[in-house]
Enzyme design. Structure first.
Site, PDB file in Angstrom:
ATOM      1  N   ASP A   1     -12.129   0.021   5.407  1.00 38.70           N
ATOM      2  CA  ASP A   1     -12.841   1.097   5.640  1.00 38.70           C
ATOM      3  C   ASP A   1     -14.295   1.187   5.847  1.00 38.70           C
ATOM      4  O   ASP A   1     -15.017   2.106   6.058  1.00 38.70           O
ATOM      5  CB  ASP A   1     -12.443   2.350   4.520  1.00 38.70           C
ATOM      6  CG  ASP A   1     -11.110   2.810   4.357  1.00 38.70           C
ATOM      7  OD1 ASP A   1     -10.491   2.869   5.579  1.00 38.70           O
ATOM      8  OD2 ASP A   1     -10.657   3.023   3.548  1.00 38.70           O
ATOM      9  N   GLU A  46      -7.034   3.470  -5.240  1.00 43.57           N
ATOM     10  CA  GLU A  46      -8.252   3.759  -4.478  1.00 43.57           C
ATOM     11  C   GLU A  46      -8.947   4.876  -5.132  1.00 43.57           C
ATOM     12  O   GLU A  46      -8.340   5.802  -4.873  1.00 43.57           O
ATOM     13  CB  GLU A  46      -7.974   3.773  -3.043  1.00 43.57           C
ATOM     14  CG  GLU A  46      -9.206   3.705  -2.331  1.00 43.57           C
ATOM     15  CD  GLU A  46      -9.113   4.542  -0.900  1.00 43.57           C
ATOM     16  OE1 GLU A  46     -10.113   4.361  -0.219  1.00 43.57           O
ATOM     17  OE2 GLU A  46      -7.976   5.116  -0.510  1.00 43.57           O
ATOM     18  N   ASP A 102       0.867  -1.285   0.088  1.00 41.44           N
ATOM     19  CA  ASP A 102       0.195  -0.028   0.148  1.00 41.44           C
ATOM     20  C   ASP A 102       0.904   1.312   0.195  1.00 41.44           C
ATOM     21  O   ASP A 102       1.795   1.436   0.951  1.00 41.44           O
ATOM     22  CB  ASP A 102      -0.761   0.144   1.380  1.00 41.44           C
ATOM     23  CG  ASP A 102      -2.375   0.472   1.224  1.00 41.44           C
ATOM     24  OD1 ASP A 102      -2.277   1.715   0.608  1.00 41.44           O
ATOM     25  OD2 ASP A 102      -3.152   0.121   1.713  1.00 41.44           O
TER      26      ASP A 102
END
Ligand code: GLC
Length: 536
Positions: A331, A268, A99
């Site tokens: 999330d 994302e 990430d």
């Protein structure tokens, strides 16, 4: 069909490193813990893992506030531990995606410490600094995604800095070529170590309106995104996604393309306007490989609505662009809680039979539910500002067995960084593995089927018109192999009648029972999904 890249046929599994496996008995997961558990993932049928951030961080946003992009936080281990994880994963045939957080650093990153030290520091312009308005107020009306304003006053140098998230996460200035170069070096650092790709955090946010214009107000929520509180009172047209964002990802792609074998970028991209979203693939497919597609997270759980989203996506993709789907992540509230246990099984079949790369979130294969965290125990910085939006409930430790700390840690249960689910005694890998009808068994069967059948991992997608209410059915085909997926989204049993059923062989039901085929008809229980191999 041309040869596909590994990331097109792969199933990706997201690991939140604090919560997968603790190897040091501090109640927090770490990299050696992940290495120890890789066998489980191979056995499950996963092809690639994506690990959420493990870099040195003050943990103001649990690692999404990076203080050094090229090291490992001691909580998670060392660079040597990372190298061991990577080598073991590769040895086992697993790819490793890490990430990267390019939009912002921690306020403790040395770049920011220098930047904020004086107005004439060479790194001043690495972040977004602005003078106050004549009345002393912030330069514009932008809001932090985690509540409150997006500007923080810096007493020492008499200017505001921009932070799209918490104030400990100052935004980098991607229009400064030195920032671009420094971040490309970060990507190279990990590419040189051998990582197979990157998940790019809030990828669409790195470029904002250069004139920093106010966002226009937006009365009421528009329903396309989960409620984000006060943040939803604006149209976010100037604080993210400026058109030059695509140049930035084209430049990054050139860096990745200089490596062999090819590496992947997954962005994302929280954008729900298809025309705008699809641009992240790049005008000549020279942008991201996979701009994350989050539409199924927010779609009403209804056969027609889900089919519409899938068909819209299939319709908008340019030739050669590859789809992807997500149903859960760190999330979002847990899938099993959003949908309930039966629908969670149907969701698994949907995710693993659509055309495109699926990402699974750790623990969803167990049907782990959202844990209610008492207000005084909340850890997520967002929860501290807007308690009802906290994300701790989906980040709880992986449940490996029925023991006190679930096999996650040798620390006692009370010392785990977040609590276990109340049903941990039955919802854990060990127990579910013993049941031939558990959700974990279903995931194993789905993953094996998907891997074994080219129709499922690379075939075409065509929706099937069906008269059955509440059913979404589609065909996947590759060469002579044809598969039909029939998903009953309704709470009632249905009879699905279609010529494709004639002579079909049932491969898998979400109930793990054998369905009853009668000529062109098949009965589906409420919330049942079926995969049939068609006779050709
Ligand atoms: C992304 C991450 C989220 C994080 C935020 C700020 O949305 O998924 O967890 O808090 O970016 O980095």
């Amino acid at each position: 069909m041309s040869e596909l890249e590994w990331w097109q046929t792969a199933v990706i599994y997201q690991i939140y490193p604090r919560s997968f496996q603790d190897s040091t008995s501090d109640g927090i997961g770490d990299l050696p813990g992940i290495t120890r558990r890789l066998d489980y993932l191979v056995d499950l049928g996963i092809d690639a893992i994506w690990i959420s951030p493990f870099y040195p961080s003050p943990m103001a946003d649990f690692g999404y506030d990076v203080a050094d992009y090229t090291d490992v936080d001691p909580i998670f281990g060392t660079l040597t531990d990372f190298d061991e994880l990577l080598a073991t994963a590769h040895h086992l045939g697993l790819k490793v995606i890490i990430d990267i957080v390019p939009n912002h650093t921690s306020d403790q990153h040395r770049w920011f410490l220098e930047s904020r030290s004086s107005r004439d520091n060479p790194k001043r312009d690495w972040y977004v600094w602005r003078d106050p308005m004549p009345d002393g107020s912030p330069p514009n009306n932008w809001l932090s995604a985690f509540g409150g304003g997006a500007w923080e006053w810096d007493e020492t140098t008499g200017q505001f800095y921009l932070h799209t998230f918490v104030r400990e996460q100052p935004d980098l200035n991607w229009r400064n070529p030195d920032v671009v170069e420094a971040m490309h070096d970060v990507y190279r650092f990990w590419l040189d170590r051998g990582v197979d790709g990157f998940r790019i955090d809030v990828a669409h946010r790195i470029m904002k309106d250069p004139d920093l214009r106010d966002n226009p107000p937006k009365p009421g929520a528009d329903g396309t995104f989960k409620s984000m509180g006060a943040y939803e009172t604006q149209h976010h047209i100037h604080d993210m996604g400026h058109p030059d964002v695509h140049d930035a990802y084209r430049d990054l792609r050139a860096v990745l393309d200089s490596y062999d074998p090819p590496r992947v970028t997954i962005g994302e991209v929280h954008i729900f306007d298809w025309d705008e979203w699809v641009r992240y693939y790049g005008a000549d497919l020279d942008g991201m490989h996979l701009p994350g597609n989050f539409t199924l997270l927010y779609v009403p759980w209804d056969a027609g609505a889900v089919r519409t989203r899938v068909d819209e996506l299939e319709g908008i993709l340019p030739d050669g662009a590859w789809p992807n789907y997500v149903l859960g992540n760190h999330d979002e509230p847990r899938l099993a809680t959003r949908f309930g246990p039966e629908r969670a099984r149907l969701a698994a079949m949907l995710l693993l039979t659509l055309r495109g790369t699926p990402t699974l979130y750790y623990g969803d294969e167990l049907g782990m539910t959202e844990v209610t965290i008492a207000p005084e125990d909340q850890q997520d910085p967002w929860a501290l500002r807007e308690p009802e939006l906290g994300r701790d409930g989906c980040r709880t430790p992986m449940q490996w067995d029925a023991s006190g700390s679930a096999g996650f840690s040798d620390a006692d249960r009370a010392s785990l960084w977040l609590p276990l689910t109340p049903d941990q005694a039955t919802v854990n890998v060990k127990v579910l593995d013993q049941s031939p009808t558990s959700i974990l068994t279903l995931y194993r069967r789905l993953l094996a089927l998907r891997r074994g059948m080219s129709a499922l991992h690379q075939g075409t997608y065509s929706p099937i018109e069906s008269a059955a209410d509440g059913v979404f059915a589609f065909e996947r085909a590759e060469g002579a192999q044809q598969v039909c997926v029939v998903l009953n989204f309704g709470d009632q049993a249905v009879r699905f009648v279609h010529e494709c059923v004639v002579g079909a062989e049932p491969l898998l039901s979400t109930t793990l029972r054998r369905p009853n085929i009668d000529g062109a008809a098949v009965e589906l229980a409420a919330n049942e999904g079926l995969i049939l191999r068609l006779s050709t």
